[in-house]
Scaffold this motif. Structure first.
Motif, short mmCIF file in Angstrom:
data_model
loop_
_atom_site.label_atom_id
_atom_site.label_comp_id
_atom_site.label_asym_id
_atom_site.label_seq_id
_atom_site.Cartn_x
_atom_site.Cartn_y
_atom_site.Cartn_z
N LEU A 28 -2.67 11.80 -24.78
CA LEU A 28 -1.59 12.80 -25.18
C LEU A 28 -2.34 14.33 -25.68
O LEU A 28 -2.45 15.44 -25.42
CB LEU A 28 -0.84 12.62 -26.34
N LYS A 29 -3.67 14.18 -26.25
CA LYS A 29 -4.46 15.10 -26.70
C LYS A 29 -5.13 16.01 -25.56
O LYS A 29 -5.13 17.10 -25.47
CB LYS A 29 -5.48 14.73 -27.94
N ASN A 30 -5.47 15.08 -24.71
CA ASN A 30 -6.07 15.81 -23.34
C ASN A 30 -5.19 16.36 -22.57
O ASN A 30 -5.17 17.51 -22.00
CB ASN A 30 -6.82 14.69 -22.67
N THR A 31 -3.89 15.85 -22.60
CA THR A 31 -2.64 16.54 -22.02
C THR A 31 -2.61 18.03 -22.55
O THR A 31 -2.11 18.88 -21.78
CB THR A 31 -1.40 15.77 -22.18
N ALA A 38 3.39 16.40 -18.44
CA ALA A 38 4.33 15.85 -17.33
C ALA A 38 5.85 16.23 -18.08
O ALA A 38 5.71 16.81 -18.92
CB ALA A 38 3.90 14.49 -17.29
N HIS A 39 6.78 15.70 -17.00
CA HIS A 39 8.14 16.07 -17.46
C HIS A 39 8.79 15.09 -18.26
O HIS A 39 9.74 15.36 -18.94
CB HIS A 39 8.91 16.64 -16.26
N ALA A 40 8.05 13.84 -18.03
CA ALA A 40 9.04 12.78 -18.60
C ALA A 40 7.74 11.74 -19.18
O ALA A 40 7.07 11.27 -18.69
CB ALA A 40 9.99 12.20 -17.88
N TYR A 41 8.09 11.23 -20.53
CA TYR A 41 7.30 10.24 -21.14
C TYR A 41 8.03 9.08 -21.55
O TYR A 41 9.24 9.38 -22.18
CB TYR A 41 6.35 10.87 -22.09
N LEU A 42 7.37 7.75 -21.80
CA LEU A 42 8.19 6.72 -21.98
C LEU A 42 7.35 6.05 -23.25
O LEU A 42 6.27 5.58 -22.80
CB LEU A 42 8.56 5.72 -21.01
N PHE A 43 7.85 6.07 -24.39
CA PHE A 43 7.13 5.09 -25.52
C PHE A 43 7.68 3.97 -25.94
O PHE A 43 8.76 4.02 -26.22
CB PHE A 43 6.91 6.05 -26.80
N CYS A 44 6.92 2.99 -25.63
CA CYS A 44 7.38 1.40 -25.52
C CYS A 44 6.81 0.81 -26.96
O CYS A 44 5.55 1.14 -26.96
CB CYS A 44 7.21 0.63 -24.45
N GLY A 45 7.48 -0.18 -27.57
CA GLY A 45 6.67 -0.83 -28.63
C GLY A 45 7.65 -1.36 -29.58
O GLY A 45 8.84 -0.87 -29.74
N THR A 46 7.09 -2.45 -30.38
CA THR A 46 8.13 -2.65 -31.68
C THR A 46 8.33 -1.71 -32.69
O THR A 46 7.68 -0.81 -32.60
CB THR A 46 7.39 -3.97 -32.20
N ARG A 47 9.26 -1.99 -33.50
CA ARG A 47 9.89 -0.97 -34.47
C ARG A 47 8.60 -0.83 -35.21
O ARG A 47 7.74 -1.53 -35.80
CB ARG A 47 10.87 -1.44 -35.36
N PHE A 152 11.00 15.46 -21.53
CA PHE A 152 11.89 14.23 -22.08
C PHE A 152 10.75 13.18 -22.43
O PHE A 152 10.04 12.91 -22.00
CB PHE A 152 12.70 13.53 -20.79
N VAL A 153 11.18 12.81 -23.95
CA VAL A 153 10.06 11.89 -24.39
C VAL A 153 11.08 10.62 -24.65
O VAL A 153 12.12 10.89 -25.49
CB VAL A 153 9.37 12.25 -25.68
N LEU A 154 10.97 9.56 -23.82
CA LEU A 154 11.99 8.55 -24.13
C LEU A 154 11.32 7.35 -25.09
O LEU A 154 10.29 7.09 -24.79
CB LEU A 154 12.53 7.74 -22.71
N ALA A 155 12.05 6.77 -25.98
CA ALA A 155 11.37 5.76 -27.09
C ALA A 155 12.30 4.85 -26.73
O ALA A 155 13.47 4.79 -27.12
CB ALA A 155 11.17 6.26 -28.43
N SER A 168 10.19 4.35 -13.21
CA SER A 168 9.34 4.90 -12.34
C SER A 168 9.09 6.42 -12.29
O SER A 168 8.17 7.10 -11.72
CB SER A 168 9.91 4.74 -10.83
N ARG A 169 9.82 7.24 -13.05
CA ARG A 169 9.99 8.67 -13.27
C ARG A 169 9.21 9.23 -14.50
O ARG A 169 9.17 10.20 -14.87
CB ARG A 169 11.48 9.19 -13.30
N CYS A 170 8.64 8.15 -15.26
CA CYS A 170 7.95 8.26 -16.66
C CYS A 170 6.51 8.12 -16.69
O CYS A 170 6.25 6.90 -16.05
CB CYS A 170 8.92 7.57 -17.75
N GLN A 171 5.82 8.53 -17.33
CA GLN A 171 4.60 8.39 -17.98
C GLN A 171 4.54 7.26 -19.07
O GLN A 171 5.40 7.73 -19.91
CB GLN A 171 3.70 9.23 -18.10
#
Length: 537
Positions: A28-31, A38-47, A152-155, A168-171
């Motif tokens: 993200l820092k390099n971004t 990018a236009h969409a990011y997906l952050f996945c992980g436990t609480r 968009f940032v989806l979590a 497929s539309r998210c990093q």
């Protein structure tokens, strides 16, 4: 000013402050530095692993007027506006309560308008997996080709629930569970800054209960500080989180290994009386058996498990008492119970029944392969004692089995004469002997049964119901009964089992043939007005 919760007060403001997510931070820092946003990011992980925190830092970084090495400066008007919530270009949405098609249509209409104060309009959608199917469909087109000023940032904690068309539309970035040491280090930093003393063991307990979620750990710490601002002790943390002590867990494990059902029931009663969390205790129990398994299969378990030296010694001692297959079986049974315990009101009863079942089970279950079942049965056979009996192993070698005794004192050996056709006069003594040995489950199976002498070497036990019969005829239970009778009679006695008024299969424990048993059983049953129907295998 109102009090601010610790997890909010200590929320990271720059990328480097986020714990153990270096792979996400670096990207993200390099971004930000290169402008390849990018236009969409997906952050996945436990609480509690930093997904929403990272999204907020990123929203400031892409809009910051004076970014520093990819980080937001947190001093410009845009950063301050996002931090205090006055900047309307960063929108946070809780998908759990805004999951309808209309909610997403509103977003689709809003993205057409350019940001008012910032470079980008950022939508942070938390728990995005909670959106309905219709809402996902409404979001799809906008997510695929949004205007250039929208990000968009989806979590989500459950990425598997998202449609493939969204994925497929998210990093995608997967957030790691935070290690115990890293959580302890952050907690230590917080208490030091606040001037609150805290025992190292207390911090490690908080980190352990948090189970990889830093936010949970800070919330528990906040509660502990409210309890005692002068200092936090291990016992106080136990009170706050409502879990049993390590010694309590060890006592239960020892009782399970020794199949001491009375002690298990007594300890669980104490657990409930003290108001401890039954589900949390079960999780501690599962973890202990997992640690025991690690000790069983590795040479240096201390490199993998995080326990004190005293507990490690107990673990190594405990794992010697059980075979690997047995430990695996117990972990499977307890893990299945954990899933059930979440949805039942009678947690105590279900836990008691399950632990008693584990103690009474022969540790061979349907999920095991045939090879594993055979191996487990051989292990059990090598643990059972029968005087004068030899068991042939898979290698063809004939070995005498080791001697095993009950916890009750041995009976003086004497040779008695048993007359065929009579009721066995020593049966009440045998039943009481098993009760004194604290084998309460077996005692409950045989307390209502009767015993008869089939011939000078054979005792037949008649059961009133099929359940008691099926449980008592298990190899480990029958061996205990035989041992008691052998001690009383002072010689090797053959045991037979049947139950009345039903069709049963012959269960023999001795050297006589089935034909001998069938004829004797029928004649004695007839003499005592007991109806039995014996079906051969």
């Amino acid at each position: 000013m109102s009090y601010v919760a610790l997890y909010r007060k200590w929320r990271p403001l720059i990328f480097e402050d986020v714990v153990e997510q270096e792979h996400v931070v670096r990207t993200l820092k390099n971004t930000v530095k290169t402008g390849r946003v990018a236009h969409a990011y997906l952050f996945c992980g436990t609480r509690g692993t930093g997904k929403t925190t990272m999204a907020k830092i990123f929203s400031r970084a892409v809009n910051c007027q004076n970014p520093v090495d990819g980080n937001p400066c947190n001093e410009c008007s845009v950063c301050k506006g996002i931090l205090d919530g006055s900047n309307m270009d960063v929108i946070e949405i809780d998908a759990a309560s805004n999951n309808s098609v209309d909610n997403i249509r509103q977003i689709r209409d809003e993205v057409l308008y350019t940001p008012s104060q910032s470079k980008y309009k950022v939508y942070i959608i938390d728990e995005v997996h909670m959106l309905s199917t219709g809402a996902f469909n409404a979001l799809l087109k906008t997510l695929e080709e949004p205007p250039g000023h929208v990000i968009f940032v989806l979590a989500t904690t459950e990425s598997h629930k998202l449609p493939a068309t969204i994925l497929s539309r998210c990093q995608r970035f997967d957030f790691r569970r935070i290690s115990l040491d890293s959580i302890v280090a952050r907690l230590d930093r917080i208490v030091e800054n606040m001037g609150v003393s805290c025992e190292e063991s207390a911090l490690r307990l908080i980190a352990k209960v948090a189970d990889g979620a830093l936010r949970d750990a800070i919330s528990i710490l906040d509660q502990c500080i409210s309890l005692n601002q002068n200092g936090i002790k291990y016992d106080e943390v136990l009170e706050v989180v409502g879990i049993a002590t390590t010694e309590f867990v060890l006592n239960i494990v020892d009782a399970m290994i020794n199949k001491d059902i009375v002690s298990i029931v007594r300890e669980l009663d104490e657990l409930v009386t003290e108001g401890k969390d039954v589900l949390q205790f079960l999780r501690e129990l599962i973890k202990y058996f997992r640690d025991m398994l690690i000790c069983k299969v590795t040479n240096k378990p201390e490199d993998i498990i995080d326990v004190s030296s005293d507990v490690l010694i107990r673990l190594k001692e405990s794992c010697k008492e059980l075979e690997t297959e047995t430990i695996v079986f117990i972990i499977k049974e307890l893990s299945l119970l954990e899933g059930k315990l979440k949805w039942t009101k009678n947690q105590r009863i279900l836990l008691e029944v399950s632990l008693i079942k584990i103690c009474e089970d022969n540790f061979v279950n349907d999920d095991m392969s045939l090879e594993d079942k055979i191996s487990a049965l051989e292990t059990k056979l090598n643990q059972v004692v029968r005087d004068g009996v030899r068991v042939k192993t898979t290698t063809g070698e004939s070995k005498p089995l080791p001697k095993k005794s009950l916890t009750s004192p041995p009976v003086a050996k004497k040779r008695t004469i048993m007359t065929a056709g009579e009721e066995y006069d020593g049966w009440d003594y045998i039943v009481n002997m098993i009760k004194k040995a604290k084998k309460m489950a077996l005692w409950s199976y045989i307390v209502d049964s009767k015993a008869f002498i089939l011939d000078s070497d054979t005792v037949g036990i008649v059961f009133n119901n099929s359940t008691s019969y099926e449980m008592a005829k298990k190899y480990e239970n029958l061996s205990v009964i035989k041992e008691c009778i052998d001690k009383r009679e002072g010689r090797d006695v053959i045991i037979k089992t049947v139950y009345k008024d039903m069709e049963v299969k012959d269960s023999a424990y001795g050297k006589k043939t089935k034909e001998d048993f069938v004829s004797k059983a029928k004649s004695i049953a007839s003499a005592h007005d007991i109806e039995i129907n014996i079906v051969d295998d």
